[in-house]
Design a protein around this motif. Sequence first.
Motif, mmCIF file in Angstrom:
data_model
loop_
_atom_site.group_PDB
_atom_site.id
_atom_site.type_symbol
_atom_site.label_atom_id
_atom_site.label_comp_id
_atom_site.label_asym_id
_atom_site.label_seq_id
_atom_site.Cartn_x
_atom_site.Cartn_y
_atom_site.Cartn_z
ATOM 1 N N ARG A 41 -9.022 71.199 -18.890
ATOM 2 C CA ARG A 41 -9.110 70.006 -18.042
ATOM 3 C C ARG A 41 -8.648 70.278 -16.615
ATOM 4 O O ARG A 41 -9.002 69.541 -15.695
ATOM 5 N N GLY A 42 -7.833 71.318 -16.454
ATOM 6 C CA GLY A 42 -7.257 71.597 -15.138
ATOM 7 C C GLY A 42 -7.766 72.872 -14.520
ATOM 8 O O GLY A 42 -8.903 72.923 -14.023
ATOM 9 N N PRO A 43 -6.976 73.960 -14.540
ATOM 10 C CA PRO A 43 -7.327 75.180 -13.812
ATOM 11 C C PRO A 43 -8.673 75.790 -14.194
ATOM 12 O O PRO A 43 -9.329 76.410 -13.355
ATOM 13 N N ALA A 44 -9.095 75.629 -15.470
ATOM 14 C CA ALA A 44 -10.333 76.295 -15.914
ATOM 15 C C ALA A 44 -11.530 75.349 -15.955
ATOM 16 O O ALA A 44 -12.554 75.694 -16.538
ATOM 17 N N VAL A 45 -11.414 74.191 -15.336
ATOM 18 C CA VAL A 45 -12.473 73.192 -15.455
ATOM 19 C C VAL A 45 -13.813 73.699 -14.924
ATOM 20 O O VAL A 45 -14.875 73.320 -15.448
ATOM 21 N N ASP A 46 -13.794 74.559 -13.924
ATOM 22 C CA ASP A 46 -15.045 75.065 -13.341
ATOM 23 C C ASP A 46 -15.295 76.544 -13.646
ATOM 24 O O ASP A 46 -16.188 77.153 -13.051
#
Length: 248
Positions: A41-46
């Motif tokens: 949901r945060g650092p790896a969202v993209d």
Amino acid sequence: MLADRTQARAAERMRADFVTNASHELRTPLSSIIGFVETLRGPAVDDSDARTRFLGIVAEQAERMRRLIDDLLGLSRIEMNEHRAPEQSARLDLLAEAEAEALAPILQARKAQVSLELEPAVAAPSEPEQLSQVLRNLLENAVRHGREGGQIILSVRVLRGSEGGLPPGVLLRVADDGPGIAREHIPRLTERFYRVDKGRSRSVGGTGLGLAIVKHIVNHHRGQLLIESEPGIGTTFRVWLPGRAPDQ
């Protein structure tokens, strides 16, 4: 008036230990799932590569939880009915053959082979579904904790007279050529959540309940479970059950 509460207190400690161990076993994969979901949901969202890798880990940990919950529920059901004697009969050799065939994917993954030595044998009285679970758990245990590329022997035979301290009946045997188990561990192998090598057991998919389930099913069938092992040689599980040769 004095009363001996030793057994009651021991039972209370066992229940408390069981709840603690079960909670720990569930909390570990759950914490992992929560951590990776937060990362996604945060650092790896993209990050598509990270997302694919982390989702694989989440799926693996969820499957670990499913196996553990299934084993906990199964063990609870077996313990509830352990005092009731089985009422059916089962061709133990046919159950063994079916479970060995169903094990093919795990065998392939470990590059292991199963040699069958099956004599027609009827376990009676028995519950076929529970005996299938005994076979499944013992075979999976042999594959996962035996040697990669190793050989497993699965045998079923009829004891027509007393043999090795066992009365007439039927004998199931599962032997592997793995690393073996030190003598001091053998009496505790059927304890719930007991593992000789905790890290390796989890890495190969064990819940720590398989042999406990085997023990309770064997007790339910008024049978005997015997374990022999020698480090560097392998481990053998023998299950004696009331039974006979099939009627001609």
